[in-house]
Design an enzyme around this catalytic site. Structure first.
Site, short mmCIF file in Angstrom:
data_model
loop_
_atom_site.label_atom_id
_atom_site.label_comp_id
_atom_site.label_asym_id
_atom_site.label_seq_id
_atom_site.Cartn_x
_atom_site.Cartn_y
_atom_site.Cartn_z
N LYS A 9 -2.73 10.28 -14.95
CA LYS A 9 -2.34 8.97 -14.38
C LYS A 9 -2.65 7.79 -15.31
O LYS A 9 -1.98 6.77 -15.24
CB LYS A 9 -3.14 8.69 -13.09
CG LYS A 9 -2.93 9.65 -11.98
CD LYS A 9 -3.97 9.45 -10.89
CE LYS A 9 -5.31 10.07 -11.21
NZ LYS A 9 -5.46 11.48 -11.04
N GLY B 70 -0.50 15.45 -6.11
CA GLY B 70 -0.76 16.83 -6.57
C GLY B 70 0.52 17.64 -6.51
O GLY B 70 1.49 17.34 -7.21
N GLY C 289 -17.71 19.48 -3.73
CA GLY C 289 -16.76 19.39 -4.85
C GLY C 289 -15.56 18.50 -4.54
O GLY C 289 -14.61 18.46 -5.31
N ASP D 88 -8.27 5.19 -8.40
CA ASP D 88 -7.35 6.34 -8.42
C ASP D 88 -6.11 6.04 -7.55
O ASP D 88 -4.98 6.26 -7.98
CB ASP D 88 -8.10 7.59 -7.91
CG ASP D 88 -7.19 8.79 -7.81
OD1 ASP D 88 -6.88 9.39 -8.86
OD2 ASP D 88 -6.77 9.14 -6.69
N LYS E 101 -1.87 5.39 -8.60
CA LYS E 101 -0.71 6.01 -7.94
C LYS E 101 0.24 4.96 -7.37
O LYS E 101 1.46 5.15 -7.40
CB LYS E 101 -1.20 6.98 -6.86
CG LYS E 101 -1.94 8.16 -7.50
CD LYS E 101 -2.80 8.90 -6.50
CE LYS E 101 -3.54 10.03 -7.18
NZ LYS E 101 -4.54 10.65 -6.30
N1 LIG Z 1 -7.33 18.92 -11.10
C1 LIG Z 1 -6.50 18.32 -10.25
O1 LIG Z 1 -6.46 18.64 -9.05
C2 LIG Z 1 -5.59 17.21 -10.72
C3 LIG Z 1 -4.61 16.71 -9.83
C4 LIG Z 1 -3.71 15.73 -10.27
C5 LIG Z 1 -3.85 15.21 -11.56
N2 LIG Z 1 -4.84 15.68 -12.38
C6 LIG Z 1 -4.93 15.13 -13.74
O2 LIG Z 1 -4.52 16.11 -14.68
C7 LIG Z 1 -5.30 15.99 -15.88
C8 LIG Z 1 -6.01 17.31 -16.13
O3 LIG Z 1 -6.86 17.57 -15.03
P1 LIG Z 1 -7.87 18.79 -15.03
O4 LIG Z 1 -8.41 18.87 -13.65
O5 LIG Z 1 -7.21 19.97 -15.65
O6 LIG Z 1 -9.00 18.22 -15.99
P2 LIG Z 1 -10.12 19.06 -16.76
O7 LIG Z 1 -10.37 20.36 -16.09
O8 LIG Z 1 -11.26 18.13 -16.98
O9 LIG Z 1 -9.43 19.38 -18.18
C9 LIG Z 1 -9.15 18.40 -19.12
C10 LIG Z 1 -8.72 19.09 -20.39
O10 LIG Z 1 -8.40 18.09 -21.36
C11 LIG Z 1 -9.02 18.42 -22.58
N3 LIG Z 1 -9.25 17.21 -23.35
C12 LIG Z 1 -9.91 16.08 -22.99
N4 LIG Z 1 -9.92 15.20 -24.01
C13 LIG Z 1 -9.25 15.79 -25.02
C14 LIG Z 1 -8.93 15.40 -26.35
N5 LIG Z 1 -9.32 14.22 -26.85
N6 LIG Z 1 -8.23 16.26 -27.12
C15 LIG Z 1 -7.84 17.47 -26.64
N7 LIG Z 1 -8.11 17.89 -25.40
C16 LIG Z 1 -8.81 17.06 -24.61
C17 LIG Z 1 -10.32 19.11 -22.20
O11 LIG Z 1 -10.80 19.87 -23.29
P3 LIG Z 1 -12.11 20.85 -23.17
O12 LIG Z 1 -11.62 22.04 -22.36
O13 LIG Z 1 -12.43 21.20 -24.57
O14 LIG Z 1 -13.14 20.04 -22.46
C18 LIG Z 1 -9.82 19.97 -21.02
O15 LIG Z 1 -9.27 21.17 -21.51
C19 LIG Z 1 -6.26 14.82 -15.66
O16 LIG Z 1 -5.70 13.67 -16.24
C20 LIG Z 1 -6.34 14.71 -14.14
O17 LIG Z 1 -6.63 13.40 -13.71
C21 LIG Z 1 -5.70 16.67 -12.00
#
Ligand SMILES: NC(=O)c1ccc[n+]([C@@H]2O[C@H](COP(=O)([O-])OP(=O)(O)OC[C@H]3O[C@@H](n4cnc5c(N)ncnc54)[C@H](OP(=O)(O)O)[C@@H]3O)[C@@H](O)[C@H]2O)c1
Length: 341
Positions: A125, A154, A207, A221, A225
């Site tokens: 976002k 989501g 969590g 957040d 949106k």
């Molecule tokens: N999880 C949800 O339910 C959800 C829902 C809607 C939107 N989102 C959005 O989707 C995105 C991903 O969410 P997530 O839950 O998958 O987050 P996450 O589990 O924290 O994963 C983030 C990933 O990004 C990588 N990363 C961060 N900075 C980086 C950089 N500078 N260079 C390369 N890689 C980098 C991290 O690397 P490492 O593995 O090495 O730490 C990790 O693999 C976020 O922006 C989040 O707000 C998530």
């Protein structure tokens, strides 16, 4: 479709898991044959122009190390920008961490992909909240598709409902519960009469809330949106700084009890009706928006169809990965249409 996956956390891993287990259907039923040619995390990348072995990638990442630990195709310390500019692919899926201060690193990943002529699907976002008009202009200038269904709701198709199902109608106002954590907190406070601090602590244990919960409870957040909805659905060229934002820290049990006596409750509502804003708002218990727990709900007020409300889970790894898959299919169909014309 060759894909570079930037960010291999919850969303990225769920997406590759979905590719692995749904391959037959995506190819046979939808004509989409995704080939992940690179995955990047903070420690580096794994790159194979012929397509990475996704089972192996998941195993490596689940060991807790970087994806660059892959002995065959891993490259330690290779940055996402270097991967995007040096690897051939059609689409970049950007799923790195959200940052609402300057949008980075996602903002640079997206811009670099556009300039390299690649379509982008993102769940992040931050870049959209800070630079939506500039990013959509840049995508158009570079003649590439930009999709971001997973950023709002989501896996719940909030953006598609308004953009596709209500196409031709005019949406005059939008209001919604766009953050599951705050909705969980307000629901617990209202139904179980537990004060804010106690509910927040239990939400963190379950969590539902982050260790630093400010993005959620201060309304940021939800505001991100609202910006995406305002731009994409209602054609308002705004960014985060244009919004009035108030979170739920000030909502007390006494406020909720007073609202209950009037047959109402208090929800954190994002509104786009003239001005865009986020604030705790008293709504009737019989309003379709009045959903409980971590659910999200959005009502679109349209000129002809009237009020339409969509309800669903607003986050989660598999849910958000399903939104990315929908976006990839949308790009696939748009590309096929382009070939026909
Ligand atoms: N999880 C949800 O339910 C959800 C829902 C809607 C939107 N989102 C959005 O989707 C995105 C991903 O969410 P997530 O839950 O998958 O987050 P996450 O589990 O924290 O994963 C983030 C990933 O990004 C990588 N990363 C961060 N900075 C980086 C950089 N500078 N260079 C390369 N890689 C980098 C991290 O690397 P490492 O593995 O090495 O730490 C990790 O693999 C976020 O922006 C989040 O707000 C998530």
């Amino acid at each position: 479709m060759r894909i570079i996956l930037v960010g291999y956390g919850v969303v990225g891993q769920n997406l590759t898991n979905m590719f692995l287990h749904r391959r037959q259907e995506t190819v046979k039923d939808y004509g989409l044959n995704p080939k992940v040619v690179a995955i990047v995390d903070k420690g580096g990348a794994a790159i194979n122009p012929k397509g990475l072995d996704l089972e192996k990638m998941l195993t490596i990442k689940k060991r807790g190390s970087t994806i660059a630990a892959d002995k065959e195709f891993g490259v330690r310390d290779m940055s996402p920008l270097k991967v995007i500019t040096s690897t051939e692919a059609e689409v970049v899926v950007e799923a790195s961490s959200t940052n609402v201060k300057n949008g980075e690193p996602g903002l640079s990943h997206i811009k670099t992909a556009f300039k390299a002529g690649m379509h982008v699907v993102t769940t992040n976002k931050g870049p959209l909240a800070l630079a939506f008009p500039a990013l959509t202009d840049l995508a158009e200038y570079n003649k590439v598709f930009f999709r971001f269904s997973g950023t709002v709701g989501g896996g719940t198709p909030v953006l598609e409902l308004a953009k596709k199902c209500l196409a031709g109608d005019r949406i005059t106002a939008t209001r919604g519960i766009l953050n599951g954590t705050t909705n969980y907190i307000l629901t617990e406070m209202s139904e179980k009469h537990v004060p804010f601090d106690e509910v927040l602590e239990s939400a963190q244990k379950l969590g539902y809330a982050e260790t630093d919960p400010s993005m959620d409870i201060d309304g940021t957040d939800a505001a991100c949106k609202v910006v995406i909805l305002a731009n994409w659905i209602m054609n308002k060229k705004i960014t985060l700084k244009d919004l009035d934002v108030k979170g739920i820290r000030g909502v007390t049990l006494a406020d909720l009890e007073k609202a209950a006596m009037r047959g109402n409750t208090i929800k954190l509502i994002g509104t786009i009706n003239g001005k865009a804003r986020v604030a705790p708002t008293e709504i009737s218990r019989s309003d379709p928006l009045c959903v409980s727990g971590v659910l999200n709900a959005v009502t679109f007020v349209s000129e002809f169809a009237g009020e339409v409300t969509i309800i669903g889970r607003g986050a989660g790894g598999p849910e958000t990965a399903s939104a990315v898959l929908r976006d990839l299919l949308d790009i696939r169909y748009n590309l096929a249409d382009k070939l026909l014309t």
